[in-house]
Design a protein around this motif. Structure first.
Motif, PDB file in Angstrom:
ATOM      1  N   UNK A  67      42.945  22.369  30.302  1.00 28.68           N
ATOM      2  CA  UNK A  67      42.819  23.989  29.696  1.00 28.68           C
ATOM      3  C   UNK A  67      43.061  24.574  30.917  1.00 28.68           C
ATOM      4  N   UNK A  68      43.717  25.778  30.806  1.00 32.22           N
ATOM      5  CA  UNK A  68      44.015  26.785  32.041  1.00 32.22           C
ATOM      6  C   UNK A  68      42.945  28.147  31.535  1.00 32.22           C
ATOM      7  N   UNK A  69      42.440  28.781  32.335  1.00 31.91           N
ATOM      8  CA  UNK A  69      41.655  29.729  32.146  1.00 31.91           C
ATOM      9  C   UNK A  69      41.991  31.037  32.939  1.00 31.91           C
ATOM     10  N   UNK A  70      42.077  32.181  32.641  1.00 30.42           N
ATOM     11  CA  UNK A  70      42.182  33.545  33.521  1.00 30.42           C
ATOM     12  C   UNK A  70      40.915  34.231  33.515  1.00 30.42           C
ATOM     13  N   UNK A  71      40.407  34.390  34.457  1.00 28.04           N
ATOM     14  CA  UNK A  71      39.248  35.280  34.832  1.00 28.04           C
ATOM     15  C   UNK A  71      39.364  36.654  35.622  1.00 28.04           C
ATOM     16  N   UNK A  72      38.653  37.736  35.218  1.00 27.65           N
ATOM     17  CA  UNK A  72      38.519  38.904  35.866  1.00 27.65           C
ATOM     18  C   UNK A  72      37.450  38.936  36.711  1.00 27.65           C
ATOM     19  N   UNK A  73      37.569  39.090  38.133  1.00 32.82           N
ATOM     20  CA  UNK A  73      36.750  38.819  38.938  1.00 32.82           C
ATOM     21  C   UNK A  73      36.037  39.990  39.237  1.00 32.82           C
ATOM     22  N   UNK A  74      36.490  41.433  38.889  1.00 32.74           N
ATOM     23  CA  UNK A  74      35.850  42.466  39.076  1.00 32.74           C
ATOM     24  C   UNK A  74      34.768  42.911  38.384  1.00 32.74           C
ATOM     25  N   UNK A  75      33.746  43.342  39.011  1.00 42.75           N
ATOM     26  CA  UNK A  75      32.512  43.707  38.454  1.00 42.75           C
ATOM     27  C   UNK A  75      32.730  45.224  37.487  1.00 42.75           C
ATOM     28  N   UNK A  76      33.135  45.173  36.187  1.00 44.45           N
ATOM     29  CA  UNK A  76      33.376  46.226  35.676  1.00 44.45           C
ATOM     30  C   UNK A  76      32.032  46.932  35.160  1.00 44.45           C
ATOM     31  N   UNK A  77      31.090  46.119  35.088  1.00 40.45           N
ATOM     32  CA  UNK A  77      29.756  46.614  34.722  1.00 40.45           C
ATOM     33  C   UNK A  77      28.924  47.304  35.693  1.00 40.45           C
ATOM     34  N   UNK A  78      29.423  47.210  36.788  1.00 42.61           N
ATOM     35  CA  UNK A  78      28.704  47.848  38.036  1.00 42.61           C
ATOM     36  C   UNK A  78      27.116  47.499  38.312  1.00 42.61           C
ATOM     37  N   UNK A  79      26.838  46.412  37.445  1.00 42.07           N
ATOM     38  CA  UNK A  79      25.497  46.072  37.479  1.00 42.07           C
ATOM     39  C   UNK A  79      25.174  44.833  38.636  1.00 42.07           C
ATOM     40  N   UNK A  80      23.856  44.854  39.498  1.00 45.20           N
ATOM     41  CA  UNK A  80      23.919  43.794  40.496  1.00 45.20           C
ATOM     42  C   UNK A  80      24.361  42.375  40.173  1.00 45.20           C
TER      43      UNK A  80
END
Length: 418
Positions: A67-80
């Motif tokens: 399996x290959x997975x693509x992640x978004x590392x940015x914190x779009x929620x702005x929550x801690x």
């Protein structure tokens, strides 16, 4: 830090010095981040990770489950507290998914529209990120252990591939051609770019476990093999091989029965250039890591002590960028060992995984580290926050408003008591 900032504002100090100092501090304070998780998708061990170099935002992972997975590392929620979500994946049900373990994933160095993957199913696949469909597939006769695209190339689009064959494979993205003999672009004499001279060149005696292009010279390639050797190549040259690294620097006794020009006393399964390309780090199953001058091929004799390495395939380790000194992050059983590259000092062991760690990748924009393990988890190692420093002058008006009484000033003068 305040001293650095003041000197920078006054024009007394180089801004690069401030940046290096802060980058170094952040690396030295790396810790397992309890507020950031990476969504668990893989059902078996994680072999490889790669963060795209354009924004440093998207990460690829490849697992033993194919399996290959693509992640978004940015914190779009702005929550801690947040979780790095998987944007998409090439799962087992995907018609073009790899049939066996994915050993290497890599983003196209210049944009996020394309990435590559290679697998034990004897294929290298070029993926369109937007459609998650393979734009091209290269088939090999043997197991694929590793592949790499040059991060600095402007005059070629070659992917170096290490397979069960002792011959290095070069795949050309422009023409879609691939051969089981080393293809070299010859720019000598009257040959022009695009003319390929095919030459059967036995690079090693056993399988090629790791390959890496130099980040300094676009035609220079390093290869590591189970035959204990590491070779440097200039793919423009007919002869090809520039040098074979020798751990003894040519000083080994002629009476010794040990094979000459070996980089390690076991399988060499890891390669990593320093960010400036001036040095090359190698790891082998002899539990040693060595640092080489990439120009002269000389063993610098830096002693890192025992670097446990029981992997029978490629080991993916990483180095820092923009620090002083620079650091190496090396999977060490179920931990990640952090070494200073040029002194060999073991700084710390990052503990958090429950099983063997096979890969890690460094994010230089924010000095973060991500690691993948056979426990099916990807962990995020983030610089610890600075402890607040109270200033006698600036903090006085704030102390009365602070909720925690431990920070309140209990002292009073005789006038106040009256």
């Amino acid at each position: 830090m305040l001293g650095f900032i003041s000197a920078r504002q006054a024009g007394l100090d180089d801004p690069l010095r401030l940046r290096r100092a802060e980058s170094t501090r952040r690396v030295l304070s790396l810790e397992l981040n309890k507020d950031r998780d990476v969504e668990r998708i893989h059902g078996s061990g994680i072999n490889t990770l790669d963060i795209e170099p354009v924004e440093g935002r998207y990460m690829l992972s490849g697992g033993s489950d194919g399996v290959i997975v693509l992640y978004d590392l940015e914190n779009l929620s702005r929550k801690p507290n947040y979780t790095c979500k998987a944007l998409c994946s090439v799962g087992r049900s995907h018609p073009d998914a790899h049939k066996f373990s994915v050993e290497t994933v890599q983003w196209y160095p210049h944009d996020t529209g394309m990435f590559t993957s290679s697998s034990f199913d004897k294929t290298l696949k070029i993926w369109d990120t937007n459609t998650l469909q393979p734009a091209d597939v290269f088939q090999f006769e043997g197991t694929v252990y590793s592949h790499h695209m040059s991060p600095v190339a402007t005059k070629h689009c070659l992917i170096a591939v290490g397979t069960k064959s002792p011959k290095v494979q070069l795949c050309d993205l422009k023409s879609g051609s691939c051969s089981h003999i080393l293809q070299v672009y010859c720019l000598e004499m009257n040959m022009t770019y695009g003319q390929i001279m095919e030459r059967q060149l036995i690079c090693h005696r056993q399988e090629v476990l790791a390959v890496s292009w130099s980040p300094r010279h676009e035609y220079v390639l390093a290869t590591a093999s189970a035959d204990s050797k590491v070779k440097l190549w200039d793919v423009r040259r007919a002869s090809g091989c520039l040098t074979t690294l020798d751990q003894h620097n040519g000083e080994k006794s002629k009476a010794s029965s040990e094979a000459v020009n070996t980089a390690h006393n076991g399988r060499v399964n890891g390669l990593c250039y320093t960010s400036d390309g001036l040095h090359l780090l190698t790891v082998g199953t002899d539990d040693r890591m060595r640092l080489w001058n990439s120009s002269t091929g000389e063993n610098t004799l830096v002693n890192y002590g025992k670097v446990s390495n029981e992997s029978r395939k490629g080991l993916k380790f990483s180095v820092s960028c923009g620090c002083s000194p620079e650091f190496a992050f090396v999977p060490y059983k179920s931990t990640i060992a952090v070494y200073t590259i040029f002194s060999g000092e073991l700084i710390t062991m990052l503990r958090g995984h429950y099983n063997t760690v096979d890969c890690c990748v460094f994010q230089p924009n924010f000095q973060e580290l991500y690691s993948g393990s056979r426990d099916c988890n990807i962990l995020a190692w983030i610089p610890a926050l600075r402890e607040p420093v109270l200033d006698d002058v600036s903090e006085k008006p704030l102390r009365r408003q602070h909720i925690n009484p431990a920070y309140e000033d209990a002292w009073s003068s005789s006038d106040d008591e009256d």
